[in-house]
Scaffold this motif. Structure first.
Motif, PDB file in Angstrom:
ATOM      1  N   ARG A   7       1.178  -1.270   0.360  1.00  0.00           N
ATOM      2  CA  ARG A   7      -0.076   0.115  -0.054  1.00  0.00           C
ATOM      3  C   ARG A   7       0.680   1.403   0.007  1.00  0.00           C
ATOM      4  NH1 ARG A   7      -4.611  -1.556   0.828  1.00  0.00           N
ATOM      5  NH2 ARG A   7      -5.447   1.041   2.073  1.00  0.00           N
ATOM      6  N   SER A   8       0.486   2.508  -0.460  1.00  0.00           N
ATOM      7  CA  SER A   8       1.306   3.509  -0.576  1.00  0.00           C
ATOM      8  C   SER A   8       1.549   4.381   0.950  1.00  0.00           C
ATOM      9  CB  SER A   8       1.011   4.571  -1.894  1.00  0.00           C
ATOM     10  OG  SER A   8      -0.923   5.093  -1.138  1.00  0.00           O
ATOM     11  N   PRO A   9       1.955   4.959   0.869  1.00  0.00           N
ATOM     12  CA  PRO A   9       1.877   6.075   1.840  1.00  0.00           C
ATOM     13  C   PRO A   9       0.717   6.735   2.238  1.00  0.00           C
ATOM     14  CG  PRO A   9       3.789   6.288   1.091  1.00  0.00           C
ATOM     15  CD  PRO A   9       3.224   5.198  -0.269  1.00  0.00           C
ATOM     16  N   GLU A  10       0.261   6.969   0.885  1.00  0.00           N
ATOM     17  CA  GLU A  10      -1.201   8.190   1.375  1.00  0.00           C
ATOM     18  C   GLU A  10      -2.095   6.879   1.642  1.00  0.00           C
ATOM     19  OE1 GLU A  10       0.950   7.526  -1.756  1.00  0.00           O
ATOM     20  OE2 GLU A  10       1.867   9.833  -1.735  1.00  0.00           O
ATOM     21  N   GLU A  11      -2.087   5.765   0.887  1.00  0.00           N
ATOM     22  CA  GLU A  11      -3.577   4.738   1.544  1.00  0.00           C
ATOM     23  C   GLU A  11      -3.336   4.303   2.723  1.00  0.00           C
ATOM     24  OE1 GLU A  11      -4.282   2.067  -2.486  1.00  0.00           O
ATOM     25  OE2 GLU A  11      -2.088   1.624  -1.732  1.00  0.00           O
ATOM     26  N   ARG A  12      -1.727   3.987   3.004  1.00  0.00           N
ATOM     27  CA  ARG A  12      -1.813   4.237   4.392  1.00  0.00           C
ATOM     28  C   ARG A  12      -2.035   5.145   5.669  1.00  0.00           C
ATOM     29  NH1 ARG A  12       3.638   1.511   2.885  1.00  0.00           N
ATOM     30  NH2 ARG A  12       4.003   3.487   3.018  1.00  0.00           N
ATOM     31  N   LEU A  13      -1.792   6.243   5.377  1.00  0.00           N
ATOM     32  CA  LEU A  13      -2.726   7.355   5.639  1.00  0.00           C
ATOM     33  C   LEU A  13      -3.922   7.485   5.768  1.00  0.00           C
ATOM     34  CD1 LEU A  13      -1.806   9.794   7.767  1.00  0.00           C
ATOM     35  CD2 LEU A  13      -1.684  11.060   5.218  1.00  0.00           C
ATOM     36  N   ARG A  14      -4.825   7.740   4.872  1.00  0.00           N
ATOM     37  CA  ARG A  14      -5.566   7.876   4.852  1.00  0.00           C
ATOM     38  C   ARG A  14      -6.976   6.621   5.862  1.00  0.00           C
ATOM     39  NH1 ARG A  14      -9.227   9.394   0.422  1.00  0.00           N
ATOM     40  NH2 ARG A  14      -7.560  10.133  -0.715  1.00  0.00           N
ATOM     41  N   ASP A  15      -5.899   4.857   5.558  1.00  0.00           N
ATOM     42  CA  ASP A  15      -7.031   4.242   6.741  1.00  0.00           C
ATOM     43  C   ASP A  15      -6.035   4.291   8.263  1.00  0.00           C
ATOM     44  OD1 ASP A  15      -7.244   2.282   5.366  1.00  0.00           O
ATOM     45  OD2 ASP A  15      -5.387   1.727   4.291  1.00  0.00           O
ATOM     46  N   THR A  19      -8.941   5.514  11.000  1.00  0.00           N
ATOM     47  CA  THR A  19      -8.802   4.601  12.539  1.00  0.00           C
ATOM     48  C   THR A  19      -9.403   5.460  13.265  1.00  0.00           C
ATOM     49  OG1 THR A  19      -8.069   2.661  11.403  1.00  0.00           O
ATOM     50  CG2 THR A  19      -8.201   2.995  13.938  1.00  0.00           C
ATOM     51  N   SER A  20      -8.180   6.553  13.370  1.00  0.00           N
ATOM     52  CA  SER A  20      -8.435   7.135  14.466  1.00  0.00           C
ATOM     53  C   SER A  20      -9.420   7.677  14.566  1.00  0.00           C
ATOM     54  CB  SER A  20      -6.793   8.426  14.179  1.00  0.00           C
ATOM     55  OG  SER A  20      -5.785   7.774  14.008  1.00  0.00           O
TER      56      SER A  20
END
Length: 206
Positions: A7-15, A19-20
């Motif tokens: 997963r791209s950094p953008e996808e991980r940040l979005r996740d 979650t937060s």
């Protein structure tokens, strides 16, 4: 076969944002990128609207310049159905003025909206309403989970937020968004009679 999906950094940040914010008590919504031109004007949009050809309805006539009009319309829909507590967020596209001969500028925004009862705790009587510090507290908790950069919210005037209840959102020295109480005329344009508190963040700066 073992297949690893990177997963791209953008996808991980979005996740992580999803979650937060969900863990902090907000509900994610997904709304249309096309909105009523009057909604944008009510939210203080200053750039000329980006109209589309042959819209299917007046409520889908322009590309939204911010997610906040969409969230305020979600609040109107829920309040009309006697749902008094609104705590929602969206991660989605917003659109800015196109370059000459080019397509509209497209960026991702994170926006949240709080209206109504805070949710009773054991030391509070009655059903207190959310306020500026509830919205600020959500951002403080969010960024404590996401980054080590210090968060500050210096007061800043805005054509969207009430005087004295409006702030920039800074991570270290980087301006990443804004926070405040939605101005009364804006809230009333969406049939919201109570106080409404919002934040918007530039996803690319987080």
């Amino acid at each position: 076969w073992n297949v690893t999906v990177r997963r791209s950094p953008e996808e991980r940040l979005r996740d992580r944002l999803r979650t937060s914010l969900t863990g902090l008590g907000l509900t994610e919504v997904v709304t249309n990128t096309l909105i009523d031109e009057r909604w944008a004007a009510s939210c203080g949009a200053t750039d000329p609207p980006i109209r589309i050809a042959n819209p299917i309805s007046a409520e889908a006539g322009i590309l939204r310049p911010s997610l906040l009009p969409s969230l305020l319309n979600v609040a109107r829909w829920n309040l009309n159905r006697k749902i008094e507590r609104i705590a929602v967020f969206e991660i989605g596209k917003r659109f800015g003025r196109p370059v000459p001969g080019g397509a509209p500028a497209e960026t991702t925004e994170v926006a949240g909206l709080l209206i109504g009862p805070r949710g009773r705790t054991f030391w509070e009587a009655g059903d207190p309403e959310v306020d500026f510090y509830d919205a600020k507290g959500i951002l403080e908790d969010l960024f404590a989970l996401l980054t080590e950069r210090p968060l500050t919210t210096p007061p800043s005037p805005s054509n969207l937020y009430e005087p004295g209840s409006s702030a920039d959102v800074l991570l270290a020295t980087d301006a990443v968004g804004s926070l405040g109480e939605v101005r009364r005329p804006t809230a009333e344009a969406f049939d919201i009679r109570g106080r409404a508190f919002a934040f918007t963040l530039a996803f690319e700066k987080l």
